[in-house]
Design a protein around this motif. Structure first.
Motif, PDB file in Angstrom:
ATOM      1  N   ASN A  61       0.851  -1.187   0.000  1.00  0.00           N
ATOM      2  CA  ASN A  61       0.000   0.000   0.000  1.00  0.00           C
ATOM      3  C   ASN A  61       0.886   1.236   0.000  1.00  0.00           C
ATOM      4  N   VAL A  62       0.773   2.043  -1.052  1.00  0.00           N
ATOM      5  CA  VAL A  62       1.588   3.250  -1.183  1.00  0.00           C
ATOM      6  C   VAL A  62       0.668   4.461  -1.076  1.00  0.00           C
ATOM      7  N   PHE A  63       1.003   5.367  -0.165  1.00  0.00           N
ATOM      8  CA  PHE A  63       0.196   6.559   0.087  1.00  0.00           C
ATOM      9  C   PHE A  63       0.991   7.800  -0.329  1.00  0.00           C
ATOM     10  N   ASP A  64       0.384   8.671  -1.117  1.00  0.00           N
ATOM     11  CA  ASP A  64       1.040   9.939  -1.458  1.00  0.00           C
ATOM     12  C   ASP A  64       1.315  10.712  -0.172  1.00  0.00           C
ATOM     13  N   TRP A  65       2.539  11.207  -0.052  1.00  0.00           N
ATOM     14  CA  TRP A  65       2.928  11.874   1.187  1.00  0.00           C
ATOM     15  C   TRP A  65       2.089  13.122   1.439  1.00  0.00           C
ATOM     16  N   GLN A  66       1.540  13.208   2.640  1.00  0.00           N
ATOM     17  CA  GLN A  66       0.721  14.346   3.051  1.00  0.00           C
ATOM     18  C   GLN A  66       1.147  14.761   4.457  1.00  0.00           C
ATOM     19  N   ARG A  67       0.885  16.009   4.811  1.00  0.00           N
ATOM     20  CA  ARG A  67       1.278  16.509   6.134  1.00  0.00           C
ATOM     21  C   ARG A  67       0.547  15.772   7.255  1.00  0.00           C
ATOM     22  N   GLU A  68      -0.649  15.206   6.952  1.00  0.00           N
ATOM     23  CA  GLU A  68      -1.385  14.469   7.976  1.00  0.00           C
ATOM     24  C   GLU A  68      -0.612  13.234   8.440  1.00  0.00           C
ATOM     25  N   TYR A  69       0.134  12.623   7.549  1.00  0.00           N
ATOM     26  CA  TYR A  69       0.918  11.449   7.933  1.00  0.00           C
ATOM     27  C   TYR A  69       2.068  11.849   8.864  1.00  0.00           C
TER      28      TYR A  69
END
Length: 511
Positions: A455-463
């Motif tokens: 599972n690859v998630f686009d980097w976001q400030r929430e992470y």
């Protein structure tokens, strides 16, 4: 007359173990002495971590719909509310379930039994374990069925989910050191009215008797849980609701209209010396028992079941060596000992006798608690502890690596970025990989070859806010805890992790 796993005891712990194993293709046989699921219960609270784990079994929504979430905890002194701890305001950014949820154990059991039956597994009722032997690579158990006849049952493993008086524990000889509280506890389901009947949890700090009012689903319904004064300790069975009702009315202003159920009981604080002995395992109250302070008991047993289930499935399906099962005790016994110690200290505080104890509880504590309640850090620590989301397995041989605040063995931090919830993939009951940012092509190829879901998630400030690190590889176990944190991002680290422990993803067995 054979199964992969024989489960003794059909309370929540045994039923969750059976559900998990069945979902993973393991043949189970579950027996219970009772003729039916419980019709009364003492366990009420379903904590946030349990609801998170229940997403794997598609149970969370049904539990929420069937119960009542508790948004706050109120502490009372001298007949007045001293302070309120708002649970929802604390946990909103920590978990999808930022509340304590009330779902009585009897209703909980019926839901689990129904779900198990949908999978083709029924509880064999009025069936008692008489004994078992562990030899020649198998367990051979003797069961007495409802008609009085004896039955021989063979299994690869036996799971003792048979409560505080566990016969499985007695046969394994692992002991049950600890003690018994001198106080007699009571529980009562009532219809009532008053300021404590507002859908929140209310706890009285007066005197040396513990008293809590738990809200129940349905207008004007509540569960009273408390202790009885010492002068009646030796005659617990003769205690009636009339002996304690005046105190509830006086201290928490609960006006009782009807009592549906009342019971007294004693509580122990004990932990068995071993959670595993050969092919036998102990779970739930058979392994540990403590005071009801904090609503931890049933949740801890369910946690035991989920921890053990994927390991049994892995071994039985040839995806792991038998030594993987040793990690069950390693990971769960430390938490059980800490829990018993913590609940014992809290209970001792709220029930301590004497002038100084009364002064601390009724004068000093009410002044300090509001100050603590105004501290974001203190409130968050309390919520994390009670909800069990801080429970971790950092010392386990299955845990490796760290980045930032996240270590191998931790619960994966929850984060929502836009419409993407990183817990959505956790319904998969198998090993998987999370990467927040970009992934190296070789790593993606290796995951595909090994049968690992990536599972690859686009980097976001929430992470970042949740404590996750960009481009780091998080290997997750089938029970959703983080197994390995790798900052290199190279496929060789995954390969070494599985090879060194002789592990394989369960998905490789499925077409």
């Amino acid at each position: 007359m054979r199964s992969d796993v024989l489960i003794v005891g059909a309370g929540p712990t045994g039923l969750v173990l059976a559900l998990w194993l069945t979902r993973l293709g393991v043949k189970v046989h579950i027996v219970d002495k009772a003729a039916e699921s419980g019709t009364t219960s003492r366990a009420l609270a379903v904590q946030a971590r349990t609801l998170e784990l229940y997403q794997q079994l598609d149970l969370s929504e049904a539990v929420i719909q069937g119960g009542l979430h508790v948004p706050g905890v109120n502490l009372w002194v001298k007949g007045e509310k001293a302070t309120r701890l708002p649970l929802e305001a604390i946990g909103t950014d920590l978990t999808p379930f930022p509340f304590m949820h009330v779902f009585p154990q009897d209703e909980h059991e019926r839901l689990l039994v129904e779900r198990l039956a949908q999978l083709g597994v029924d509880v064999q009722r009025q069936t008692e374990l008489l004994g078992f032997s562990d030899d020649a690579g198998r367990v051979l158990a003797r069961l007495r069925t409802s008609d009085g006849s004896e039955q021989q049952w063979e299994a690869s493993y036996i799971a003792g989910c048979d409560g505080a008086r566990s016969l499985v524990r007695e046969i394994t000889g692992t002991g049950f050191p600890g003690g018994t509280y001198r106080q007699v506890f009571y529980a009562a389901d009532v219809e009532a009215e008053g300021p404590s009947m507002d859908g929140e949890l209310h706890i009285d700090l007066d005197d040396a008797d513990f008293l809590a009012v738990f809200p129940m689903a349905g207008s004007g319904r509540a569960r009273l849980i408390g202790t009885v004064r010492d002068e009646r300790d030796d005659d617990a069975e003769s205690i009636t609701f009339d002996d304690i009702s005046d105190r509830a009315i006086t201290h928490l202003k609960v006006k009782i209209h009807k009592v549906h159920w009342f019971s007294t009981y004693r509580v122990h604080h004990r932990v068995t010396e071993h959670f595993r002995k050969g092919r036998a395992f102990l779970l739930g109250d058979a392994a540990h028992i403590h005071s009801p302070v904090g609503g931890q008991g049933m949740n801890t047993g369910i946690g035991d079941a989920i921890n053990l289930a994927w390991k049994l499935a892995s071994v039985l399906n040839g995806c792991a060596p038998d030594s993987l099962l040793d990690s069950y005790e390693t990971e769960r016994i430390g938490f059980a000992r800490k829990l018993v110690s913590t609940t014992d200290r809290v209970f001792s505080f709220v029930t301590a006798e004497g002038r100084i104890a009364d002064l601390v509880r009724t004068r000093i504590a009410p002044m300090l608690i509001p100050t603590v309640a105004r501290s974001d850090a203190a409130r968050e620590f309390l919520f994390r502890t009670v909800s069990q989301i801080t429970l971790n397995y950092r010392g386990s041989p299955l845990s490796q690596g760290a980045s930032g605040h996240v270590h191998g063995g931790d619960r994966l931090p929850w984060a929502v970025a836009g419409y993407e919830d990183n817990f959505a993939s956790l319904s998969l009951m198998d090993w998987q990989v999370h990467v927040y940012g970009t992934v190296q092509p070789e790593l993606a190829d290796f995951c595909k070859t090994l049968g690992l879901t990536l599972n690859v998630f686009d980097w976001q400030r929430e992470y970042q806010a949740a404590g996750l690190t960009q481009n780091v590889v998080y290997l997750l176990r089938p029970d959703t805890y983080v197994a390995m944190v790798d900052q290199t991002g190279i496929w060789e680290m995954l390969d070494r992790y599985f090879a060194s422990r002789k592990l394989k993803p369960l998905g490789r067995l499925r077409p």
